[in-house]
Design a protein around this motif. Sequence first.
Motif, PDB file in Angstrom:
ATOM      1  N   ASP A  11      -6.068   5.419   8.167  1.00 30.69           N
ATOM      2  CA  ASP A  11      -6.058   6.840   7.849  1.00 30.69           C
ATOM      3  C   ASP A  11      -7.234   7.471   8.585  1.00 30.69           C
ATOM      4  N   ASP A  12      -6.954   8.123   9.694  1.00 36.70           N
ATOM      5  CA  ASP A  12      -8.022   8.683  10.520  1.00 36.70           C
ATOM      6  C   ASP A  12      -8.715   9.865   9.849  1.00 36.70           C
ATOM      7  N   ARG A  58      -0.347  11.897   9.455  1.00 30.00           N
ATOM      8  CA  ARG A  58       0.155  10.571   9.086  1.00 30.00           C
ATOM      9  C   ARG A  58      -0.834   9.500   9.536  1.00 30.00           C
ATOM     10  N   PRO A  59      -0.944   8.421   8.781  1.00 29.32           N
ATOM     11  CA  PRO A  59      -1.793   7.312   9.226  1.00 29.32           C
ATOM     12  C   PRO A  59      -1.150   6.604  10.418  1.00 29.32           C
ATOM     13  N   ARG A  60      -1.953   5.841  11.151  1.00 31.51           N
ATOM     14  CA  ARG A  60      -1.405   5.151  12.311  1.00 31.51           C
ATOM     15  C   ARG A  60      -1.351   3.648  12.084  1.00 31.51           C
ATOM     16  N   LEU A  61      -0.295   3.061  12.590  1.00 35.44           N
ATOM     17  CA  LEU A  61      -0.121   1.611  12.552  1.00 35.44           C
ATOM     18  C   LEU A  61      -0.633   1.083  13.882  1.00 35.44           C
ATOM     19  N   SER A  62      -1.820   0.494  13.850  1.00 35.06           N
ATOM     20  CA  SER A  62      -2.482   0.021  15.054  1.00 35.06           C
ATOM     21  C   SER A  62      -2.241  -1.470  15.234  1.00 35.06           C
ATOM     22  N   VAL A  63      -1.946  -1.872  16.465  1.00 34.57           N
ATOM     23  CA  VAL A  63      -1.638  -3.268  16.778  1.00 34.57           C
ATOM     24  C   VAL A  63      -2.683  -3.803  17.751  1.00 34.57           C
ATOM     25  N   ALA A 101       1.853  -1.658   3.044  1.00 34.73           N
ATOM     26  CA  ALA A 101       1.794  -0.203   3.185  1.00 34.73           C
ATOM     27  C   ALA A 101       2.558   0.472   2.059  1.00 34.73           C
ATOM     28  N   LYS A 102       3.733  -0.046   1.745  1.00 34.08           N
ATOM     29  CA  LYS A 102       4.514   0.541   0.658  1.00 34.08           C
ATOM     30  C   LYS A 102       3.776   0.391  -0.675  1.00 34.08           C
ATOM     31  N   ALA A 103       3.088  -0.734  -0.858  1.00 36.75           N
ATOM     32  CA  ALA A 103       2.304  -0.926  -2.079  1.00 36.75           C
ATOM     33  C   ALA A 103       1.153   0.079  -2.165  1.00 36.75           C
ATOM     34  N   VAL A 161      -6.018   1.456   5.321  1.00 37.62           N
ATOM     35  CA  VAL A 161      -5.184   1.482   4.129  1.00 37.62           C
ATOM     36  C   VAL A 161      -4.615   0.094   3.845  1.00 37.62           C
ATOM     37  N   ALA A 162      -4.118  -0.575   4.910  1.00 36.51           N
ATOM     38  CA  ALA A 162      -3.525  -1.907   4.763  1.00 36.51           C
ATOM     39  C   ALA A 162      -3.723  -2.675   6.055  1.00 36.51           C
ATOM     40  N   ALA A 163      -3.770  -3.992   5.938  1.00 37.42           N
ATOM     41  CA  ALA A 163      -3.942  -4.830   7.124  1.00 37.42           C
ATOM     42  C   ALA A 163      -3.187  -6.140   6.934  1.00 37.42           C
TER      43      ALA A 163
END
Length: 120
Positions: free
Chosen positions: A44-45, A26-31, A85-87, A51-53
């Motif tokens: 996406d590692d 799974r991709p990671r949501l980085s903050v 992300a959903k897009a 993927v999105a920002a």
Amino acid sequence: MSKGNSSFERRRDRVRRSIKKVANGRPRLSVFRSSKQIYAQIIDDAKGHTVAAASTIEKDVRGQLKTGADVAAAEAVGKLIAERAKAAGVTQVVFDRGGYLYHGRVKALADAAREGGLEF
């Protein structure tokens, strides 16, 4: 000057190491949060790309907020990153809080992203 890592860097490395164990592709949501802004990106590692920002420095977000460094700003970024992300076709992520405690702005961003439809 000491050559060792700071406690923040050690905590960040520990969190990333544990995330890689449970990611299962799974991709990671980085903050990332600074004193004036907050940023989020879905990475996406496996492919090595973003993927999105979303962040509080974007014009459409900045115009709606009083400041980029409060819980309301974090919630706005969380909702925006979930939409993007959903897009992009991403619904499941792992949450990478970095070296930050899961409290305040980081927690608000995560909760808003969950409300927006991301699963983690």
